[in-house]
Scaffold this active site. Structure first.
Site, mmCIF file in Angstrom:
data_model
loop_
_atom_site.group_PDB
_atom_site.id
_atom_site.type_symbol
_atom_site.label_atom_id
_atom_site.label_comp_id
_atom_site.label_asym_id
_atom_site.label_seq_id
_atom_site.Cartn_x
_atom_site.Cartn_y
_atom_site.Cartn_z
ATOM 1 N N SER A 4 42.237 -29.728 13.752
ATOM 2 C CA SER A 4 41.754 -28.381 14.057
ATOM 3 C C SER A 4 41.829 -28.091 15.553
ATOM 4 O O SER A 4 41.574 -28.966 16.383
ATOM 5 C CB SER A 4 40.301 -28.264 13.596
ATOM 6 O OG SER A 4 39.691 -27.130 14.164
ATOM 7 N N HIS A 41 39.257 -20.622 2.895
ATOM 8 C CA HIS A 41 38.491 -21.367 3.899
ATOM 9 C C HIS A 41 37.285 -22.062 3.244
ATOM 10 O O HIS A 41 36.217 -22.174 3.834
ATOM 11 C CB HIS A 41 38.013 -20.399 4.997
ATOM 12 C CG HIS A 41 37.947 -20.986 6.382
ATOM 13 N ND1 HIS A 41 38.815 -20.625 7.394
ATOM 14 C CD2 HIS A 41 37.096 -21.879 6.942
ATOM 15 C CE1 HIS A 41 38.491 -21.266 8.495
ATOM 16 N NE2 HIS A 41 37.461 -22.051 8.254
HETATM 17 C C1 FNR Z 1 36.601 -25.839 7.828
HETATM 18 N N1 FNR Z 1 37.847 -25.234 7.713
HETATM 19 C C2 FNR Z 1 38.599 -25.027 8.831
HETATM 20 N N2 FNR Z 1 39.833 -24.476 8.727
HETATM 21 C C3 FNR Z 1 40.607 -24.302 9.824
HETATM 22 O O1 FNR Z 1 41.724 -23.798 9.683
HETATM 23 N N3 FNR Z 1 40.165 -24.703 11.036
HETATM 24 C C4 FNR Z 1 38.941 -25.248 11.230
HETATM 25 O O2 FNR Z 1 38.570 -25.615 12.339
HETATM 26 C C5 FNR Z 1 38.107 -25.389 10.102
HETATM 27 N N4 FNR Z 1 36.866 -25.905 10.229
HETATM 28 C C6 FNR Z 1 36.094 -26.158 9.102
HETATM 29 C C7 FNR Z 1 34.846 -26.743 9.255
HETATM 30 C C8 FNR Z 1 34.116 -27.085 8.121
HETATM 31 C C9 FNR Z 1 32.790 -27.755 8.307
HETATM 32 C C10 FNR Z 1 34.644 -26.817 6.837
HETATM 33 C C11 FNR Z 1 33.908 -27.233 5.588
HETATM 34 C C12 FNR Z 1 35.867 -26.204 6.698
HETATM 35 C C13 FNR Z 1 38.397 -24.912 6.385
HETATM 36 C C14 FNR Z 1 39.193 -26.080 5.814
HETATM 37 O O3 FNR Z 1 40.387 -26.276 6.507
HETATM 38 C C15 FNR Z 1 39.564 -25.830 4.356
HETATM 39 O O4 FNR Z 1 40.216 -24.588 4.221
HETATM 40 C C16 FNR Z 1 38.345 -25.852 3.433
HETATM 41 O O5 FNR Z 1 37.432 -26.861 3.802
HETATM 42 C C17 FNR Z 1 38.799 -26.086 1.993
HETATM 43 O O6 FNR Z 1 37.763 -25.943 1.119
HETATM 44 P P1 FNR Z 1 36.885 -27.187 0.547
HETATM 45 O O7 FNR Z 1 37.841 -28.280 0.159
HETATM 46 O O8 FNR Z 1 35.980 -27.591 1.655
HETATM 47 O O9 FNR Z 1 36.191 -26.560 -0.589
#
Ligand code: FNR
Length: 393
Positions: A132, A288
């Site tokens: 990220s 997300h």
């Molecule tokens: C994320 N996600 C996310 N996506 C992204 O593009 N950049 C980021 O920095 C973050 N940060 C982030 C923090 C936390 C705590 C979570 C839970 C999620 C979204 C992540 O990439 C992804 O799309 C989701 O987590 C997918 O869904 P599930 O598997 O958590 O249900």
């Protein structure tokens, strides 16, 4: 017989002969509850929380659960290969770790531990780790921690063009091979669990490592970060995202990144078509993890329509709601090329550091391997809509 991911279950049973049992549950849906009990309310609310009342996160699970696999028999599944080609690279399995920011609030070993787990969990090549923009460790340090492991960089597209350009240059130099551009976060959504705790780690300078280490970012500061951290945080807040961006802006990314570009957060088939028209290489069908738009379409319900619109032009990846191997199977059957795993690996990290992430990856892929075999498939490329029915209940 070739080694299969499914063999992890024999390893567990054999270890059991000496009285050992896995340190974490092998039913990955149980990790959230354990994490809720172990972490403080701020961090756990940040990772487990969603937008609004959580309706999108629930819909993500329901949309996967509603679809049921119809296993086929007598199809010779004794040799299986989970390898799949994604964005011109051969991956050992149709899985990557999703970009998740601020991992230091989960475990002090943070992103390097998750990245090392990704690189190690697949013997030959490694499951890709998507770093990220909002990581708590600079991208170069994560790259160093994972050696040759396959890594992709996720961009939160900063308002400042020079910082954006600098991020892309640094990511390329540090060996990140593909760019995932997250489009669903031009603003932070309404997240009651974070709001109720008034918890936003970025305001404490956590999750800002790529920015604070960036020469173009630092050039915009009157004083060095350590002399005036609050000013640095405010500079970050001002440029983190840009709600003014629109489709023609994608040309900038093409000019500054010569590898594959994947747009993350696509749910509408028309947006997928626009991505293809703009010369992108792929999309991640994702909401997300339910963290941005409450009341949004479930990602698994959006997936087949996106695949129908652009499946022949773009690599279609999927995330949001995947918790188990059979969820991965369902996403593949709905047309995804591969799946990104979000919260489960973060819970693994919170509960047991790098070993916890490895455990999660190995459980998920063992369960996927078994689900494929027991449903009559020897490869992740063969499941299709005909392998699923919709549960009327
Ligand atoms: C994320 N996600 C996310 N996506 C992204 O593009 N950049 C980021 O920095 C973050 N940060 C982030 C923090 C936390 C705590 C979570 C839970 C999620 C979204 C992540 O990439 C992804 O799309 C989701 O987590 C997918 O869904 P599930 O598997 O958590 O249900």
């Amino acid at each position: 017989m070739a080694k299969h991911w499914a063999d992890f279950q024999y390893e567990i049973y054999l270890n059991g002969m000496t009285g050992a049992v896995p340190r974490l549950p092998t039913d990955l849906t149980r990790l959230e509850e354990l994490t809720e009990r172990r972490l403080g309310p701020g961090p756990v609310g940040y990772v487990a929380g969603s937008a609004g009342d959580g309706s999108t996160a629930r819909a993500n699970r329901a949309a996967l659960d509603r679809r049921r696999i119809v296993p086929r028999m007598l199809r010779d599944v004794h040799e299986r290969d989970l390898a799949v080609e994604v964005l011109g690279r051969r991956l050992p399995a149709p899985l990557a770790l999703a970009p998740v920011g601020v991992l230091s609030i989960m475990h002090p070993d943070a992103e390097p531990a998750a990245a090392r787990a990704a690189a190690r969990a697949a013997a030959a090549q490694g499951v890709p780790y998507v770093l990220s923009s909002a990581s708590s460790t600079p991208m170069e340090q994560v790259a160093e921690a994972m050696g040759d492991g396959e890594r992709w960089f996720q961009l939160y597209w900063p308002k400042d063009r020079e910082v954006a350009r600098s991020f892309l240059g640094r990511a390329k130099a540090a060996g990140y091979s593909a760019l995932l551009v997250t489009l669903d976060t031009p603003l932070l959504s309404w997240r009651p669990r974070d709001l109720d705790q008034a918890y936003l780690p970025f305001l404490h300078g956590v999750g800002t490592a790529n920015y604070f280490s960036d020469p173009a970012f630092r050039a915009g500061l009157a004083k060095p970060v350590h002399e005036d951290p609050n000013a640095a945080v405010m500079h970050f807040v001002g440029m983190f995202s840009d709600p003014a961006k629109s489709w023609p802006d994608l040309a900038f990314l093409r000019e500054n990144w010569d590898g594959p570009i994947v747009l993350k957060g696509i749910l509408h088939p028309d947006d997928a078509r626009l991505a293809a028209d703009a010369g992108m290489d792929g999309v991640v069908v994702s909401n997300h993890g339910g963290r941005q738009v409450a009341g949004s379409v479930a990602a698994a319900d959006a997936l087949p329509r996106v695949v129908e619109a652009v499946g022949d032009r773009l690599t279609v990846l999927f995330d949001s709601g995947v918790r188990t191997g059979d969820d991965v199977f369902k996403a593949l059957a709905l047309g995804a090329r591969a799946v990104l795993l979000g919260r489960p690996y973060v819970y693994g990290l919170a509960l047991d550091g790098q070993a916890g992430v490895e455990h999660v990856i190995r459980c998920l892929l063992a369960e996927l391997d078994l689900t494929l075999a027991l449903s009559g498939h020897a490869s992740p490329t063969t499941p299709g809509p005909g392998d699923l029915v919709e549960d009327p209940a």
